[in-house]
Structure formats: structure tokens, C-alpha cells
Design a protein around this motif. Structure first.
Motif, PDB file in Angstrom:
ATOM      1  N   CYS A 112      39.793  34.197  41.815  1.00  0.00           N
ATOM      2  CA  CYS A 112      40.513  34.454  43.070  1.00  0.00           C
ATOM      3  C   CYS A 112      39.899  33.584  44.160  1.00  0.00           C
ATOM      4  O   CYS A 112      38.715  33.712  44.464  1.00  0.00           O
ATOM      5  CB  CYS A 112      40.423  35.935  43.444  1.00  0.00           C
ATOM      6  SG  CYS A 112      41.162  36.349  45.028  1.00  0.00           S
ATOM      7  N   LYS A 121      45.140  36.724  45.242  1.00  0.00           N
ATOM      8  CA  LYS A 121      45.796  36.391  43.985  1.00  0.00           C
ATOM      9  C   LYS A 121      44.755  36.058  42.925  1.00  0.00           C
ATOM     10  O   LYS A 121      43.899  35.187  43.120  1.00  0.00           O
ATOM     11  CB  LYS A 121      46.734  35.194  44.182  1.00  0.00           C
ATOM     12  CG  LYS A 121      47.453  34.759  42.912  1.00  0.00           C
ATOM     13  CD  LYS A 121      48.336  33.555  43.165  1.00  0.00           C
ATOM     14  CE  LYS A 121      49.047  33.107  41.892  1.00  0.00           C
ATOM     15  NZ  LYS A 121      49.893  31.903  42.131  1.00  0.00           N
ATOM     16  N   TRP A 122      44.854  36.732  41.794  1.00  0.00           N
ATOM     17  CA  TRP A 122      43.949  36.490  40.677  1.00  0.00           C
ATOM     18  C   TRP A 122      44.655  35.645  39.620  1.00  0.00           C
ATOM     19  O   TRP A 122      45.767  35.945  39.212  1.00  0.00           O
ATOM     20  CB  TRP A 122      43.479  37.803  40.074  1.00  0.00           C
ATOM     21  CG  TRP A 122      42.478  38.510  40.947  1.00  0.00           C
ATOM     22  CD1 TRP A 122      42.732  39.439  41.906  1.00  0.00           C
ATOM     23  CD2 TRP A 122      41.061  38.321  40.937  1.00  0.00           C
ATOM     24  NE1 TRP A 122      41.555  39.858  42.503  1.00  0.00           N
ATOM     25  CE2 TRP A 122      40.512  39.178  41.922  1.00  0.00           C
ATOM     26  CE3 TRP A 122      40.192  37.522  40.185  1.00  0.00           C
ATOM     27  CZ2 TRP A 122      39.148  39.253  42.177  1.00  0.00           C
ATOM     28  CZ3 TRP A 122      38.826  37.587  40.446  1.00  0.00           C
ATOM     29  CH2 TRP A 122      38.314  38.442  41.427  1.00  0.00           C
TER      30      TRP A 122
END
Length: 324
Positions: A112, A121-122
Motif C-alpha cells: 500500500c 489501496k492494497w
């Protein structure tokens, strides 16, 4: 400075979270993750104090895939901050347990780039590939002398038992490079009760030494912690640099109703003056069914001290002290 006797954590600090991992970031937050019952998702929590983690902010940042190698038994996530980005290391399988067997895991990495790992957001960076393609799990990372290292547990077919510990340098946070050193195998009786296991490594760098604690034996009341150490200036990829305790350094305390302590991590107290051991344990031994499916391994915290030789003294698991 806070007196040692004045530091009292709510124990458990987080209920039903085995394999607890805590990282204290520069923003002052403790970031927490651990195995979520059901083993199908990864949760990250944060709070300003260890006592606030049970009720702190939390988010499920990743879910298992419907099918494939990332679809089952999501175990032992760890959250790290490396070179300006967040990373989560975890193990996953693709088989239906128990039909196809439990020991099918491989190790994976999420990244991330956002500031907030709870809302960011990963991205899946893929599997961490080792020399052997076999059951592997429980990876951790640490930085020393401008090098990034990876420590993990893996089954080697040529060695009897369930898992050993290995060490490698990393090319980047998701890729190994160079030699992969076999650090330790289960050799003492306390490492071979129920299963022959060395797993769950955690690294602590203090007093001119690199300490690696790990967990041994089955995940019931026999689970306990061992320890390795090496000089901070030694070649960590030389097996002769490492020493191993012949006795466990942390184990069940029936007198305090705490059983099977292990799969630990390390952090520091809120004022920064004391080292804190984070681990899981159960409050009883009468486990119905498979111990791995029992949700009552709770995350716990307790301050530990150091002896005159500069080695950690963990004591024994303390009694519950919950004030929620």
C-alpha cells in the motif's frame, strides 16, 4: 520515567486474534493485525495505546479469493512500513481443509503506497518464492546495516518434521536474493510435542545483538517460545553466527490460567521507555476439536526486562487483567 510496576495492560488486549503483530509507526499509532477466525480476510486496527486496540479503528483491507492459491486459510498477517510504503506479509492456501490436507500454504505480500493503510489501496505483489516449493508461512522482515532480511518457516521434505526456520536477504520487499540459510530445526523435546515445529519468528535488535524468537510444538498448551541470537556485526547468513537456547524462553503458566503462549511480536510502551512482548495464549486447555479452529487464542501484552548480559527476560504469561 514510568515505573515498571505502574504499567498495566488490559489482557487480553484484543480478543480472538491469534498470531498478533503490532507495529508502532512514526504517527504515534500502534498498528495491529492477526489471524481472523475463519481465516478468510485480513484486518488492520490502530490506536494510540495498546489498551485501546480492542475498541480502536479497524478495517478489513483484503479478502481471500473465491478460488485459487489465495482462497483459503489466511494465516498470520504482519504489517510493516518499508521504504515509505506499507506491506503485509501473510500465508494462504488453495485447498479445502481438512479434505486436501492443511500443510499446503505459500507466502504472499500486499503493498500500500497510501499514507493511511486502513483506507488505502492494497496491491497484491505475489508469492515470495523460496528455493523449495513447499509448505511455507509466518514470514517476518527486518532491516539492519542497510540490508533487508526475511525470516520464515518452511517444510523441507528431506528433514523430518513440520517446519524449520530460514533466513535470506531481500532484493526488494517481495523478492529474496542470494543464500537462503537454514537457521533452526526442531531438535529439543519442547520443540516436538504434538508436532515438530519451529515457526512464527520475530526479531528484536538490542544490546549489540539480533534476537529471533520463535514458536515450537503444537498449537495447544505445549506451544512455547524459543530464541536464537547473533552478534549485530556478524554475517547473519553464516550459520555459525547464530546461537540457540536449549530451553524455552516463554511457556504456559497454569498458575495464571494462560496456556500455549507464542507467535509473538515486539513493540514498546506508550512512553517509549520499555519493551513489550505481544503474544497469544488461551485461558484453558479443554479444546474441543482441532486447536487451529478454536478462536480463543487472544492477543496479549506485557512488559519484559533485560539481564546483566543484555538478554531479554520474558518471565511467564501474566493473569488476565481486563477492564473493558
Amino acid at each position: 520515567m514510568t515505573k515498571l510496576t505502574e504499567i498495566q495492560y488490559n489482557n487480553p488486549i484484543v480478543y480472538q486474534r491469534a498470531d498478533p503483530w503490532i507495529y508502532k509507526h512514526t504517527d504515534g499509532y500502534y498498528y495491529f493485525t492477526g489471524s481472523v477466525p475463519g481465516y478468510q480476510k485480513i484486518e488492520v486496527r490502530r490506536a494510540r495505546t495498546l489498551n485501546d486496540l480492542e475498541r480502536g479503528e479497524k478495517a478489513f483491507v483484503w479478502h481471500a479469493h473465491p478460488v485459487g492459491p489465495l482462497s483459503s486459510l489466511i494465516w498470520a498477517p504482519e504489517i510493516h512500513f518499508i521504504h515509505g510504503k506499507w506491506y503485509i506479509y501473510f500465508a494462504a492456501a488453495q485447498y479445502d481443509y481438512p479434505k486436501d490436507g492443511i500443510f499446503q500454504h505459500r507466502m504472499y505480500v500486499l503493498e500500500c503506497a497510501d499514507k493511511d493503510p486502513l483506507t488505502g489501496k492494497w496491491v497484491e505483489k505475489g508469492q515470495v518464492k523460496t528455493v523449495q516449493e513447499s509448505f511455507s508461512l509466518d514470514a517476518t522482515v527486518f532491516e539492519l546495516n542497510d540490508k533487508l532480511y526475511y525470516v520464515w518457516a518452511q517444510k523441507e521434505p528431506a528433514i523430518p518434521g513440520n517446519s524449520n526456520l530460514y533466513l535470506s536477504e531481500m532484493e526488494n520487499p517481495w523478492t529474496l536474493k542470494g543464500k537462503q540459510l537454514l537457521l533452526t530445526i526442531p531438535e529439543y523435546e519442547w520443540e516436538k510435542k504434538g508436532f515438530l515445529v519451529n515457526e512464527g519468528p520475530a526479531v528484536l535488535i538490542r544490546n549489540g545483538k539480533v534476537f529471533i524468537t520463535y514458536s515450537a510444538s503444537a498449537t495447544d498448551e505445549n506451544y512455547c517460545m524459543g530464541m536464537l541470537w547473533a552478534d549485530i556485526n556478524s554475517d547473519l547468513l553464516d550459520g555459525y553466527s547464530w546461537s540457540k537456547s536449549s530451553k524455552p524462553v516463554f511457556c504456559s503458566a497454569p498458575e495464571n490460567q494462560q496456556y500455549g503462549p507464542g507467535h509473538n511480536s515486539f513493540t514498546v510502551s506508550e512512553d517509549g521507555n520499555y519493551d513489550v512482548l505481544i503474544y497469544h495464549a488461551r485461558p484453558y486447555t479443554e479444546i474441543e476439536g482441532d486447536p487451529l479452529n478454536n478462536p480463543d487464542r487472544h492477543a496479549r501484552a506485557q512488559v519484559f526486562t533485560w539481564d546483566e548480559k543484555g538478554f531479554p527476560v520474558f518471565g511467564k504469561p501474566i493473569k488476565n487483567h481486563a477492564t473493558f
